[in-house]
Design a protein around this motif. Structure first.
Motif, mmCIF file in Angstrom:
data_model
loop_
_atom_site.group_PDB
_atom_site.id
_atom_site.type_symbol
_atom_site.label_atom_id
_atom_site.label_comp_id
_atom_site.label_asym_id
_atom_site.label_seq_id
_atom_site.Cartn_x
_atom_site.Cartn_y
_atom_site.Cartn_z
ATOM 1 N N LEU A 60 1.137 -1.160 -0.599
ATOM 2 C CA LEU A 60 0.064 0.210 -0.324
ATOM 3 C C LEU A 60 0.780 0.524 -0.067
ATOM 4 O O LEU A 60 1.192 1.628 1.245
ATOM 5 N N ILE A 61 1.827 1.174 -1.021
ATOM 6 C CA ILE A 61 2.585 2.493 -0.982
ATOM 7 C C ILE A 61 2.016 3.471 -1.835
ATOM 8 O O ILE A 61 0.712 3.988 -2.627
ATOM 9 N N ALA A 62 2.104 5.278 -1.113
ATOM 10 C CA ALA A 62 1.649 6.725 -1.455
ATOM 11 C C ALA A 62 1.829 6.516 -2.594
ATOM 12 O O ALA A 62 3.274 6.388 -2.998
ATOM 13 N N GLY A 63 0.437 6.900 -3.509
ATOM 14 C CA GLY A 63 1.169 7.747 -4.585
ATOM 15 C C GLY A 63 0.518 6.192 -5.102
ATOM 16 O O GLY A 63 0.654 6.297 -7.196
ATOM 17 N N SER A 64 0.071 4.543 -5.470
ATOM 18 C CA SER A 64 0.209 3.480 -5.858
ATOM 19 C C SER A 64 -1.114 3.631 -5.916
ATOM 20 O O SER A 64 -2.043 4.125 -5.298
ATOM 21 N N SER A 65 -1.773 3.201 -7.441
ATOM 22 C CA SER A 65 -3.535 3.634 -7.322
ATOM 23 C C SER A 65 -3.296 1.184 -8.087
ATOM 24 O O SER A 65 -2.552 1.186 -8.405
ATOM 25 N N ILE A 66 -4.699 1.413 -7.288
ATOM 26 C CA ILE A 66 -5.085 -0.029 -8.460
ATOM 27 C C ILE A 66 -5.429 0.495 -10.095
ATOM 28 O O ILE A 66 -5.570 1.063 -10.562
ATOM 29 N N GLN A 67 -5.674 -1.373 -10.698
ATOM 30 C CA GLN A 67 -5.096 -0.719 -12.196
ATOM 31 C C GLN A 67 -6.694 -1.233 -12.972
ATOM 32 O O GLN A 67 -6.092 -1.131 -14.177
ATOM 33 N N GLN A 98 -14.800 15.777 -3.557
ATOM 34 C CA GLN A 98 -13.223 15.866 -3.941
ATOM 35 C C GLN A 98 -13.372 14.828 -4.553
ATOM 36 O O GLN A 98 -12.310 14.979 -5.607
ATOM 37 N N PHE A 99 -13.495 14.502 -4.770
ATOM 38 C CA PHE A 99 -13.608 13.539 -5.817
ATOM 39 C C PHE A 99 -14.157 13.388 -6.869
ATOM 40 O O PHE A 99 -13.758 12.879 -8.339
ATOM 41 N N TYR A 100 -15.066 14.317 -7.247
ATOM 42 C CA TYR A 100 -15.164 14.883 -8.472
ATOM 43 C C TYR A 100 -14.630 15.616 -9.745
ATOM 44 O O TYR A 100 -14.432 15.994 -10.253
ATOM 45 N N PHE A 101 -14.187 16.908 -8.140
ATOM 46 C CA PHE A 101 -13.148 17.625 -8.258
ATOM 47 C C PHE A 101 -12.004 17.114 -8.786
ATOM 48 O O PHE A 101 -10.907 17.499 -9.764
ATOM 49 N N TRP A 102 -11.338 15.663 -8.437
ATOM 50 C CA TRP A 102 -9.937 15.053 -8.777
ATOM 51 C C TRP A 102 -9.955 14.441 -10.275
ATOM 52 O O TRP A 102 -8.948 14.769 -10.456
ATOM 53 N N GLU A 103 -11.002 14.048 -10.871
ATOM 54 C CA GLU A 103 -10.933 13.320 -11.658
ATOM 55 C C GLU A 103 -10.416 12.502 -12.386
ATOM 56 O O GLU A 103 -9.413 12.371 -13.657
ATOM 57 N N GLU A 104 -10.319 11.463 -11.624
ATOM 58 C CA GLU A 104 -9.835 10.317 -11.764
ATOM 59 C C GLU A 104 -10.544 8.518 -12.182
ATOM 60 O O GLU A 104 -10.961 9.618 -11.307
ATOM 61 N N PHE A 105 -10.179 8.076 -12.964
ATOM 62 C CA PHE A 105 -10.141 7.005 -12.653
ATOM 63 C C PHE A 105 -10.462 5.934 -12.020
ATOM 64 O O PHE A 105 -10.949 5.247 -11.618
ATOM 65 N N HIS A 106 -8.827 5.735 -11.595
ATOM 66 C CA HIS A 106 -8.139 5.022 -11.226
ATOM 67 C C HIS A 106 -7.958 5.526 -9.658
ATOM 68 O O HIS A 106 -7.157 6.902 -9.467
ATOM 69 N N ILE A 107 -8.275 4.717 -8.403
ATOM 70 C CA ILE A 107 -8.109 5.422 -7.608
ATOM 71 C C ILE A 107 -7.198 4.614 -6.877
ATOM 72 O O ILE A 107 -6.455 3.629 -7.136
ATOM 73 N N PRO A 108 -6.322 5.583 -5.358
ATOM 74 C CA PRO A 108 -5.019 4.831 -5.063
ATOM 75 C C PRO A 108 -5.745 4.107 -4.344
ATOM 76 O O PRO A 108 -6.596 3.244 -3.748
ATOM 77 N N ARG A 109 -4.699 2.788 -3.706
ATOM 78 C CA ARG A 109 -4.470 1.494 -3.093
ATOM 79 C C ARG A 109 -4.891 1.543 -2.411
ATOM 80 O O ARG A 109 -5.895 0.702 -1.388
ATOM 81 N N ARG A 110 -4.993 2.399 -1.387
ATOM 82 C CA ARG A 110 -4.182 2.740 0.248
ATOM 83 C C ARG A 110 -6.391 3.071 0.025
ATOM 84 O O ARG A 110 -6.957 2.820 0.865
ATOM 85 N N GLU A 111 -6.725 3.842 -0.606
ATOM 86 C CA GLU A 111 -8.114 3.951 -0.070
ATOM 87 C C GLU A 111 -9.050 2.851 -1.446
ATOM 88 O O GLU A 111 -10.468 3.018 0.001
ATOM 89 N N TYR A 112 -8.499 2.133 -2.212
ATOM 90 C CA TYR A 112 -9.333 1.260 -1.917
ATOM 91 C C TYR A 112 -9.566 0.079 -1.342
ATOM 92 O O TYR A 112 -10.393 -0.550 -0.526
ATOM 93 N N ASN A 113 -8.108 -0.362 -0.317
ATOM 94 C CA ASN A 113 -8.515 -1.113 0.892
ATOM 95 C C ASN A 113 -9.207 -0.539 2.349
ATOM 96 O O ASN A 113 -9.955 -1.255 2.951
ATOM 97 N N HIS A 114 -9.212 0.657 2.272
ATOM 98 C CA HIS A 114 -10.075 1.496 2.780
ATOM 99 C C HIS A 114 -11.587 1.509 3.200
ATOM 100 O O HIS A 114 -12.426 1.516 3.955
ATOM 101 N N TYR A 115 -11.777 1.567 2.038
ATOM 102 C CA TYR A 115 -12.499 0.653 1.050
ATOM 103 C C TYR A 115 -13.886 -0.217 1.414
ATOM 104 O O TYR A 115 -15.287 -0.564 2.244
ATOM 105 N N CYS A 116 -13.344 -1.605 1.051
ATOM 106 C CA CYS A 116 -13.115 -3.037 1.181
ATOM 107 C C CYS A 116 -13.660 -2.795 2.847
ATOM 108 O O CYS A 116 -13.712 -3.561 3.454
ATOM 109 N N GLN A 117 -12.352 -2.131 3.765
ATOM 110 C CA GLN A 117 -12.803 -1.956 5.367
ATOM 111 C C GLN A 117 -14.128 -1.472 5.938
ATOM 112 O O GLN A 117 -14.408 -2.526 6.750
#
Length: 445
Positions: A60-67, A98-117
């Motif tokens: 869960l490296i900062a700056g990494s995203s799910i693929q 914040q997500f709306y303004f971020w305008e990215e499709f691939h989310i941070p891996r750390r956030e995906y992990n937190h979402y699952c939690q």
């Protein structure tokens, strides 16, 4: 009403037969639990030995995203209106704008992990801190008996169920030449963040592998190189540091349509085809390659070339310990020439293997296996069995050899779980379509 009885130190849960018990809670079984939540006719229980949901915590490296895009969450591809979608999580956490303004499709891996939690915390069917010790088949009751060890309280429980879903995930793959060497300075990429200080204290660090994990670790090491002054070697037996296939038509291989086509092939043709498809699911994201190259270019300004070495086409053949260092001996696949160097720290980004859990030892004879010792998996993800019984054992992400490259893909998790739920209930709870892509795989019958 549930009652219990004690036999020795074992607590047996009586009158509490589950329709399905899931072994392991990774993203796929967690998604199954979430999609089963509104299905009242199915009584389910999911068991995980970790004390909370963790998805590759060492990476869960900062700056990494799910693929995969955020739509490949636990539920959306089956039920976009689910309360357990990623967008529902964002709303609950007041992050939608914040997500709306971020305008990215691939989310941070750390956030995906937190979402699952977050999802796991809202599912009463998910039990953490419990380890499945053994599973047996009870002929008289026509049920599976599942013996569980409560890790926290050091107690044992027994549950019974009609069906099983094995979602134990994969285990780190360690090359043969490293398996007999015990050293904290040689570790798999899955342990990277847990052993972060070891490369920082080394004079030379070697990363082996050329997938996404290897690239992310190399980039992380490269960013800190000026602070710690180590040499970085990045070596792989692959022909290059190549990008994962990410064209729109290429992505259509991760679809129910391709699963139908792949499953229709003979076992030999499937195995031959999988060998040629590495870059569909094993390469490096183009954005990561770009970040690495951009940093290398910046670091090389004014003749200050960074102390790195990137070599492809070399396979490690031997590892020797010499004065608390390690000599790696390679052979180049094209030139057929030897190559060696010494290093202080080795990070093995060498992928994962699908693990067959020890807890199924008592029911192995109930399962059908192919000639290579792999599960015989039916199209709807349940295993072939040696007994003619209505009970089923389903698998999650253990069917690469039967269902194709989409087996480990998060984007197909909802499809597989929809098929499993429809099979369990005997009706269409979550509709699945046969035609989902523009291209045709194979010749239409």
């Amino acid at each position: 009403m549930q009652t219990s009885a004690f036999y020795g130190e074992m607590e047996v849960m009586e009158n509490d037969v589950y329709d399905v018990i899931g072994v392991g809670i990774g993203p796929f079984n967690l998604g199954l639990a979430a999609l089963l939540e509104p299905v009242t006719e199915i009584k389910s229980l999911f068991i995980e030995q970790k004390t909370k949901f963790e998805w590759h915590p060492g990476l869960l490296i900062a700056g990494s995203s799910i693929q995969v895009p955020f739509l490949a969450d636990l539920v959306t591809m089956a039920e976009p209106c689910s309360q357990f979608s990623f967008l529902s999580y964002l709303k609950a956490k007041s992050r939608l704008y914040q997500f709306y303004f971020w305008e990215e499709f691939h989310i941070p891996r750390r956030e995906y992990n937190h979402y699952c939690q977050w999802v796991a915390e809202h599912l009463s069917s998910c039990c953490f801190g419990q380890r499945v010790q053994a599973i047996s088949w009870q002929e008289e009751s026509q049920l599976f008996e599942v013996e569980i060890k409560d890790v926290k309280h050091n107690t044992s429980l027994i549950y019974h169920c009609k069906n099983l879903v094995l979602g134990v995930g994969s285990a780190p793959q360690i090359p043969a030449c490293f398996q007999d060497i015990k050293s904290e300075h040689i570790f798999h990429s899955a342990e990277f963040l847990h052993r972060r200080e070891i490369p920082r204290k080394s004079k030379s660090v070697t990363v082996i592998g050329s997938g996404q994990s290897a690239a992310e670790i190399f980039y992380e090491l490269l960013q800190e190189q000026e602070n710690y002054q180590y040499e970085i070697n990045w070596c792989t037996r692959s022909s290059g540091f190549l990008p994962m296939e990410y064209s729109k038509l290429g992505l259509e291989h991760f679809s129910p349509d391709y699963i139908h086509y792949f499953y229709s092939l003979s076992p030999q043709k499937r195995d031959d085809l999988i060998k040629k498809q590495d870059l569909l699911y094993k390469g490096i994201s183009i954005s990561t390659i770009s970040k690495i190259y951009d940093l290398l270019y910046e670091r090389s300004v004014a003749d200050n070339y960074p102390n790195i070495k990137l070599i492809s086409g070399v396979e490690v053949k031997e590892v020797e310990t010499i004065n608390n260092r390690y000599r790696l001996s390679y052979r180049h696949s094209h030139q057929d020439e030897p190559f060696s160097h010494e290093t202080d720290c080795i990070i093995l980004a060498t992928g994962y293997r699908h693990a067959i859990p020890d807890c199924i030892a008592n029911i192995r004879d109930l399962m059908q296996w192919d000639e290579k010792g792999r599960y015989q998996v039916n199209f709807d993800y349940h295993l072939g069995l040696t007994k003619d019984i209505p009970n089923r054992i389903f698998v999650q992400n253990a069917e690469l050899h039967t269902h194709g490259v989409g087996a480990p893909d998060l984007g197909l998790g909802c499809y597989r779980n929809s098929v499993i739920i429809n099979t369990l209930t005997g009706k269409t709870v979550y509709p699945v379509k046969r035609q989902n892509v523009f291209q045709q795989f194979g010749i239409a019958a």
